[in-house]
Design a protein around this motif. Structure first.
Motif, PDB file in Angstrom:
ATOM      1  N   GLY A 239       0.839  -1.213   0.000  1.00 13.52           N
ATOM      2  CA  GLY A 239       0.000   0.000   0.000  1.00 13.52           C
ATOM      3  C   GLY A 239       0.856   1.238   0.000  1.00 13.52           C
ATOM      4  N   SER A 240       0.185   2.382  -0.117  1.00 11.87           N
ATOM      5  CA  SER A 240       0.907   3.655  -0.208  1.00 11.87           C
ATOM      6  C   SER A 240       0.826   4.461   1.080  1.00 11.87           C
ATOM      7  CB  SER A 240       0.282   4.505  -1.324  1.00 11.87           C
ATOM      8  OG  SER A 240      -1.073   4.761  -0.975  1.00 11.87           O
ATOM      9  N   GLY A 241      -0.188   4.158   1.897  1.00 11.72           N
ATOM     10  CA  GLY A 241      -0.449   4.985   3.078  1.00 11.72           C
ATOM     11  C   GLY A 241      -1.257   6.236   2.713  1.00 11.72           C
ATOM     12  N   ILE A 242      -1.527   6.445   1.407  1.00 12.05           N
ATOM     13  CA  ILE A 242      -2.309   7.619   0.972  1.00 12.05           C
ATOM     14  C   ILE A 242      -3.785   7.244   1.026  1.00 12.05           C
ATOM     15  CG2 ILE A 242      -2.844   9.173  -0.952  1.00 12.05           C
ATOM     16  CD1 ILE A 242       0.014   8.441  -2.036  1.00 12.05           C
ATOM     17  N   GLU A 243      -4.533   7.937   1.912  1.00 14.38           N
ATOM     18  CA  GLU A 243      -5.936   7.563   2.113  1.00 14.38           C
ATOM     19  C   GLU A 243      -6.806   8.816   2.103  1.00 14.38           C
ATOM     20  OE1 GLU A 243      -8.371   5.090   5.512  1.00 14.38           O
ATOM     21  OE2 GLU A 243      -6.999   6.654   6.101  1.00 14.38           O
ATOM     22  N   MET A 244      -7.869   8.796   1.286  1.00 16.79           N
ATOM     23  CA  MET A 244      -8.802   9.935   1.254  1.00 16.79           C
ATOM     24  C   MET A 244     -10.216   9.424   1.050  1.00 16.79           C
ATOM     25  SD  MET A 244      -7.225  13.112  -0.911  1.00 16.79           S
ATOM     26  CE  MET A 244      -6.664  12.286  -2.360  1.00 16.79           C
ATOM     27  N   LYS A 245     -11.200  10.305   1.326  1.00 14.80           N
ATOM     28  CA  LYS A 245     -12.598   9.962   1.003  1.00 14.80           C
ATOM     29  C   LYS A 245     -12.758  10.058  -0.509  1.00 14.80           C
ATOM     30  CE  LYS A 245     -14.711  11.777   5.143  1.00 14.80           C
ATOM     31  NZ  LYS A 245     -15.272  12.969   5.729  1.00 14.80           N
ATOM     32  N   ILE A 246     -13.688   9.301  -1.054  1.00 16.75           N
ATOM     33  CA  ILE A 246     -13.917   9.315  -2.505  1.00 16.75           C
ATOM     34  C   ILE A 246     -14.243  10.738  -2.981  1.00 16.75           C
ATOM     35  CG2 ILE A 246     -15.507   8.484  -4.315  1.00 16.75           C
ATOM     36  CD1 ILE A 246     -15.166   5.739  -3.086  1.00 16.75           C
ATOM     37  N   ILE A 247     -15.000  11.455  -2.206  1.00 13.37           N
ATOM     38  CA  ILE A 247     -15.356  12.833  -2.584  1.00 13.37           C
ATOM     39  C   ILE A 247     -14.090  13.712  -2.681  1.00 13.37           C
ATOM     40  CG2 ILE A 247     -15.924  13.482  -0.179  1.00 13.37           C
ATOM     41  CD1 ILE A 247     -17.960  15.389  -1.268  1.00 13.37           C
ATOM     42  N   ASP A 248     -13.123  13.454  -1.821  1.00 11.69           N
ATOM     43  CA  ASP A 248     -11.887  14.256  -1.875  1.00 11.69           C
ATOM     44  C   ASP A 248     -11.029  13.895  -3.090  1.00 11.69           C
ATOM     45  OD1 ASP A 248     -12.568  15.740   0.354  1.00 11.69           O
ATOM     46  OD2 ASP A 248     -11.829  14.182   1.709  1.00 11.69           O
ATOM     47  N   TYR A 249     -11.058  12.617  -3.486  1.00  8.90           N
ATOM     48  CA  TYR A 249     -10.383  12.260  -4.748  1.00  8.90           C
ATOM     49  C   TYR A 249     -11.036  13.020  -5.901  1.00  8.90           C
ATOM     50  CZ  TYR A 249      -7.682   8.457  -2.619  1.00  8.90           C
ATOM     51  OH  TYR A 249      -6.802   7.730  -1.865  1.00  8.90           O
ATOM     52  N   ALA A 250     -12.390  13.091  -5.875  1.00  9.97           N
ATOM     53  CA  ALA A 250     -13.105  13.805  -6.958  1.00  9.97           C
ATOM     54  C   ALA A 250     -12.628  15.258  -7.008  1.00  9.97           C
ATOM     55  CB  ALA A 250     -14.609  13.721  -6.723  1.00  9.97           C
ATOM     56  N   LYS A 251     -12.475  15.865  -5.845  1.00 13.32           N
ATOM     57  CA  LYS A 251     -12.036  17.277  -5.813  1.00 13.32           C
ATOM     58  C   LYS A 251     -10.625  17.437  -6.369  1.00 13.32           C
ATOM     59  CE  LYS A 251     -15.119  18.594  -2.053  1.00 13.32           C
ATOM     60  NZ  LYS A 251     -15.249  18.683  -0.593  1.00 13.32           N
ATOM     61  N   GLN A 252      -9.745  16.493  -6.030  1.00 18.17           N
ATOM     62  CA  GLN A 252      -8.354  16.560  -6.539  1.00 18.17           C
ATOM     63  C   GLN A 252      -8.324  16.412  -8.060  1.00 18.17           C
ATOM     64  OE1 GLN A 252      -5.046  16.172  -5.010  1.00 18.17           O
ATOM     65  NE2 GLN A 252      -5.757  16.690  -2.971  1.00 18.17           N
ATOM     66  N   ILE A 253      -9.183  15.533  -8.573  1.00 23.24           N
ATOM     67  CA  ILE A 253      -9.223  15.333 -10.035  1.00 23.24           C
ATOM     68  C   ILE A 253      -9.736  16.611 -10.703  1.00 23.24           C
ATOM     69  CG2 ILE A 253     -10.264  13.993 -11.919  1.00 23.24           C
ATOM     70  CD1 ILE A 253     -10.418  11.621  -9.859  1.00 23.24           C
ATOM     71  N   MET A 254     -10.747  17.235 -10.108  1.00 24.19           N
ATOM     72  CA  MET A 254     -11.272  18.494 -10.679  1.00 24.19           C
ATOM     73  C   MET A 254     -10.167  19.539 -10.751  1.00 24.19           C
ATOM     74  SD  MET A 254     -14.999  19.086  -9.098  1.00 24.19           S
ATOM     75  CE  MET A 254     -15.981  17.725  -8.576  1.00 24.19           C
ATOM     76  N   LYS A 255      -9.353  19.564  -9.725  1.00 25.25           N
ATOM     77  CA  LYS A 255      -8.220  20.501  -9.700  1.00 25.25           C
ATOM     78  C   LYS A 255      -7.269  20.211 -10.864  1.00 25.25           C
ATOM     79  CE  LYS A 255      -5.959  22.425  -5.640  1.00 25.25           C
ATOM     80  NZ  LYS A 255      -5.346  21.944  -4.397  1.00 25.25           N
ATOM     81  N   GLU A 256      -6.936  18.933 -11.030  1.00 32.24           N
ATOM     82  CA  GLU A 256      -6.003  18.524 -12.090  1.00 32.24           C
ATOM     83  C   GLU A 256      -6.583  18.827 -13.471  1.00 32.24           C
ATOM     84  OE1 GLU A 256      -2.869  17.361 -11.902  1.00 32.24           O
ATOM     85  OE2 GLU A 256      -2.808  17.201 -14.105  1.00 32.24           O
ATOM     86  N   ILE A 257      -7.902  18.597 -13.617  1.00 32.21           N
ATOM     87  CA  ILE A 257      -8.549  18.805 -14.917  1.00 32.21           C
ATOM     88  C   ILE A 257      -8.935  20.285 -15.093  1.00 32.21           C
ATOM     89  CG2 ILE A 257     -10.546  18.101 -16.334  1.00 32.21           C
ATOM     90  CD1 ILE A 257     -10.451  15.371 -15.252  1.00 32.21           C
ATOM     91  N   ASN A 258      -8.839  21.021 -13.992  1.00 26.40           N
ATOM     92  CA  ASN A 258      -9.138  22.450 -14.018  1.00 26.40           C
ATOM     93  C   ASN A 258     -10.613  22.724 -14.299  1.00 26.40           C
ATOM     94  OD1 ASN A 258      -8.468  25.051 -13.691  1.00 26.40           O
ATOM     95  ND2 ASN A 258      -7.580  25.347 -15.735  1.00 26.40           N
TER      96      ASN A 258
END
Ligand SMILES: NC(=O)c1ccc[n+]([C@@H]2O[C@H](COP(=O)([O-])OP(=O)(O)OC[C@H]3O[C@@H](n4cnc5c(N)ncnc54)[C@H](OP(=O)(O)O)[C@@H]3O)[C@@H](O)[C@H]2O)c1
Length: 312
Positions: A239-258
């Protein structure tokens, strides 16, 4: 131990994990990989697999082949998930034994652990409680593969290893919404909403379950690392130890996709296990650790997603 010219069979080389293995093995200088398309060698076919192993003098095997998918596919195609995975792994593991191949990596997933087990999940929690119902047939197939490796190690003195990675992401993922895991599904939904000028996306369930994600090249490196490492344990979490809620992954992707979108929740869809993060003390004890941050991995993954869309 591998040599640079060891003959390494990568089962499932076109998949997310398999293609990463091909990339990483060649980056590390391994120059004798053996790959076969599913069309030429259906790994569910016992006779064909037997003959293939007999003909090719194989030194090491990584099994990244299987019927794999997210919660929807697991729930809908339960028979395929149990039959395909049991057949593929039975054929590969037994052929390794018959051909005196001592070096095998069998890949499973964290869904082998009980749905409500303590977190982070230790290898010792296996079979201490009920499995998540939505992917039980898949999990049972993977547990059978792990028990088969353990039994062969015990009876035949092999050193087969079973690596159990958390959720993976990376280049060459499956973006088909019926079959995909949650991260590629989110990338695809968010990108499509942006292109169509939609203001909202809908997420399955509550968006609250927490998930750990590992960049796929880190798993490939773990496979190479453990092919070269003798271990006492058969079962090792990755594993990576990187853990987030699914909603927070969605927010990070929105940031990346702008793009900024509203999120709606479809509560009629299942959440799956509430939290899943693995304890990686055993892997770390042998000197393995994930290297890639989520941001770095997402950049590479999104660039590959754009490339795959252009090729269509
Ligand atoms: N993806 C994840 O998040 C994740 C997480 C934890 C563990 N894992 C584990 O990692 C392993 C690989 O997963 P993945 O995500 O890379 O899956 P994937 O992208 O679906 O790739 C699976 C590969 O297996 C091949 N395959 C399937 N059935 C076959 C058959 N009957 N004969 C020959 N080849 C066959 C497929 O060939 P075609 O391309 O020709 O269909 C494909 O190349 C699995 O054991 C899985 O449990 C994955």
């Amino acid at each position: 131990m591998l040599k640079k010219n060891s003959r390494i069979f990568i089962a499932g080389h076109k998949g997310l994990v398999g293609s990463s293995l091909v990339r990483r093995l060649s980056t590390h200088g391994y120059n004798n990989m053996i790959v076969m398309s599913k069309k030429k060698l259906d790994l569910r076919n016992q006779n064909k697999v037997k003959n293939f192993f007999k003909k090719n003098k194989i030194d090491a095997v990584i099994n990244a082949a299987g019927t794999v998918g997210g919660i929807y596919a697991n729930n809908k195609y339960k028979a395929d998930f149990i039959f395909d995975n049991l057949s593929i792994q039975n054929n590969i593991i037994h052929s390794c034994y018959e051909n005196n191949i001592k070096n095998l990596i069998f890949l499973g997933s964290t869904c082998i652990y009980p749905r409500n087990c303590k977190q982070p999940i230790k290898e010792s929690y296996l079979l201490t409680g009920e499995l998540e119902k939505t992917n039980e047939p898949y999990a049972i197939a993977k547990i059978a593969g792990l028990k088969m490796c353990e039994s062969y190690n015990f009876q035949y003195k092999t050193n087969y290893k079973c690596l159990m990675p958390c959720n993976l992401f990376g280049p060459n993922d499956n973006y088909d919404l019926e079959k995909s895991h949650f991260l590629p599904a989110l990338i695809s939904k968010i990108y499509n909403a942006k292109i169509k000028n939609n203001k909202t996306i809908t997420i399955w369930g509550s968006g609250k379950p927490k998930r750990e994600l590992l960049f796929v090249d880190d798993l490939a490196d773990a496979c190479i690392y453990f092919l070269n490492t003798r271990t006492k344990e058969t079962l090792i979490n990755i594993g990576s130890g990187i853990e987030m809620k699914i909603i927070d992954y969605a927010k990070q992707i929105m940031k990346e996709i702008n793009v900024g979108l509203n999120i709606r929740f479809d509560f009629s869809k299942p959440d799956g296990t509430p939290r899943k993060i693995v304890d990686t003390k055993i892997a770390k004890k042998y000197g393995w650790k994930a290297q890639t941050t989520f941001k770095e991995g997402l950049k590479i993954t999104y660039a590959d997603f754009l490339k795959s869309i252009k090729q269509k």
